[in-house]
Design an enzyme around this catalytic site. Structure first.
Site, PDB file in Angstrom:
ATOM      1  N   ARG A 180       0.822  -1.232   0.000  1.00  0.00           N
ATOM      2  CA  ARG A 180       0.000   0.000   0.000  1.00  0.00           C
ATOM      3  C   ARG A 180       0.851   1.276   0.000  1.00  0.00           C
ATOM      4  NH1 ARG A 180      -3.414  -2.832   3.801  1.00  0.00           N
ATOM      5  NH2 ARG A 180      -5.069  -3.814   2.600  1.00  0.00           N
TER       6      ARG A 180
ATOM      7  N   GLU B 178      -4.794  16.688 -11.198  1.00  0.00           N
ATOM      8  CA  GLU B 178      -5.364  17.064 -12.500  1.00  0.00           C
ATOM      9  C   GLU B 178      -6.879  17.280 -12.444  1.00  0.00           C
ATOM     10  OE1 GLU B 178      -3.360  15.334 -15.907  1.00  0.00           O
ATOM     11  OE2 GLU B 178      -5.228  15.465 -17.032  1.00  0.00           O
TER      12      GLU B 178
HETATM   13  N1  GLY Z   1       2.782  14.285 -18.265  1.00  0.00           N
HETATM   14  C1  GLY Z   1       1.713  15.102 -17.860  1.00  0.00           C
HETATM   15  C2  GLY Z   1       1.563  15.216 -16.383  1.00  0.00           C
HETATM   16  O1  GLY Z   1       2.404  14.793 -15.632  1.00  0.00           O
HETATM   17  O2  GLY Z   1       0.560  15.729 -15.921  1.00  0.00           O
END
Ligand code: GLY
Length: 357
Positions: free
Chosen positions: A122, A238
């Site tokens: 983990r 992201e």
């Molecule tokens: N290679 C794109 C990122 O690391 O977000």
């Protein structure tokens, strides 16, 4: 000279150290991280031949026990069979959560080993030793780890930040020109997405980088990593801004799939073509002036890089088939493609409403 770029992520913070000679200084670099004098190294056959004996000998001199696993070189390694082999090997080596695993190699090794460390017990700490320009400026930084699926690239993975990244710029001297230039595709991406002055610099000094000029490589890697670190700090997983780092990648992933992840197109070459296409689409949508895609193309061409679809050897699928391949991209939301487009050089943004035609 070593440049240090911190990646500030609270408890997951780490440094990216960039400069010549870091591999030879491995024991001093990693010793503060070690809780016992033992590491496991995972690499690939090409990198092992060039760098593994030197690394093992420096570790041995410092009394650090090291065992190593050498995987086959190439993108096809980045899949379940070699991933399973790596995890089972690390378990057989009795690597514990307090230990350090070293990923020595390019993006394939870094992504696979990072993912293995994300799931092993983990979560085990790992150190990235990127040996390609592409891995130094992009894949070793930011904690994206994973492997490919038959459905597409990088579709299986996890966010798992390294504990340290040592980008030894002197190892780039042994890279074949084609690999160096492929990595340069990712360097150019940073100028195009957010730093017009850096793109100006690359227009002037890119040719020196292609001649393996040490100070230019140091500056290019450092500026790229600074940009990536700043974006990752603001958007680690992201949710928004980090998608800008995918400039050129929606096209690239479709082209890589269409060419079977083969020698016909290296990832960084696909990124360079993808950046040129993203600027072309931006211009056709009236978002940026004609001068912008022309400048991008002119620079890539002057570097002797692939710029257009016609630069890829052999046949490619038709446009509708390429669009279908883009539909497998991780950036697809509700079936709609997301592109990174630009209002000019250094001014990229995320677009969700690009018409398929
Ligand atoms: N290679 C794109 C990122 O690391 O977000």
């Amino acid at each position: 000279m070593t440049n240090i770029v911190p990646v500030n992520l609270g408890a997951r913070s780490y440094e990216v150290r960039i400069g010549p000679g870091l591999l030879a200084d491995i024991s001093a670099q990693i010793s503060p991280l070690l809780r016992r004098k033992r590491v496991a190294i995972v690499t690939d056959a090409n990198v092992a031949e060039k760098h593994l004996p030197m690394l093992l000998s420096h570790l041995a001199k410092a009394g650090i026990a090291a065992s190593s696993l050498t995987l086959p070189a190439g993108e096809s390694t980045k899949a379940w069979p070699e991933f399973t082999r790596t995890v089972e090997w690390l378990l057989a080596e009795k690597i514990e959560r307090r230990d350090i695993v070293i990923a020595l190699g390019g993006g394939v090794v870094g992504d696979l080993v990072g993912f293995a460390c994300a799931v092993l017990r983990r979560g085990v700490r790992f150190v990235q030793l990127p040996t390609t320009l592409l891995a130094q400026v992009d894949s070793s930084v930011g904690g994206k780890t994973g492997i490919n699926s038959t459905h597409g690239k990088n579709l299986i993975g996890a966010f798992h930040q390294p504990s340290l990244v040592l980008a030894d710029t002197s190892v780039l001297n042994t890279l074949p020109q084609r690999d160096l230039l492929a990595g340069y595709g990712e360097v150019v991406k940073y100028g195009l997405l957010g730093d017009a002055a850096f793109f100006d610099y690359l227009e002037a000094l890119g040719p020196a980088l292609a001649r393996y000029d040490g100070p230019v490589i140091l500056k290019a890697v450092t500026r790229s990593v600074q940009m990536k670190a700043a974006i990752v700090e603001r958007d680690e997983t992201e949710e928004g801004e980090r998608a800008l780092l995918n400039l050129g990648h929606t096209f690239c992933h479709a082209l890589e799939k269409a060419t079977g992840y083969s020698d016909r197109l290296l990832h960084g070459e696909g990124v360079a073509i993808g950046c040129a296409l993203a600027f072309e689409v931006s211009q056709r949508l009236g978002l940026c002036a004609q001068e912008a895609p022309s400048r991008v193309r002119a620079h890539l061409k002057s570097m002797g890089m692939k710029t257009d679809l016609s630069d890829i050897a052999g046949d490619l699928p038709r446009a509708d088939a390429l669009l279908a391949l883009m539909g497998q991209d991780k950036k697809v939301i509700d079936g709609r493609l997301r592109f990174i487009l630009a209002r000019g050089i250094g001014q990229a943004f995320v677009a969700d409403d690009v018409p398929p035609d």
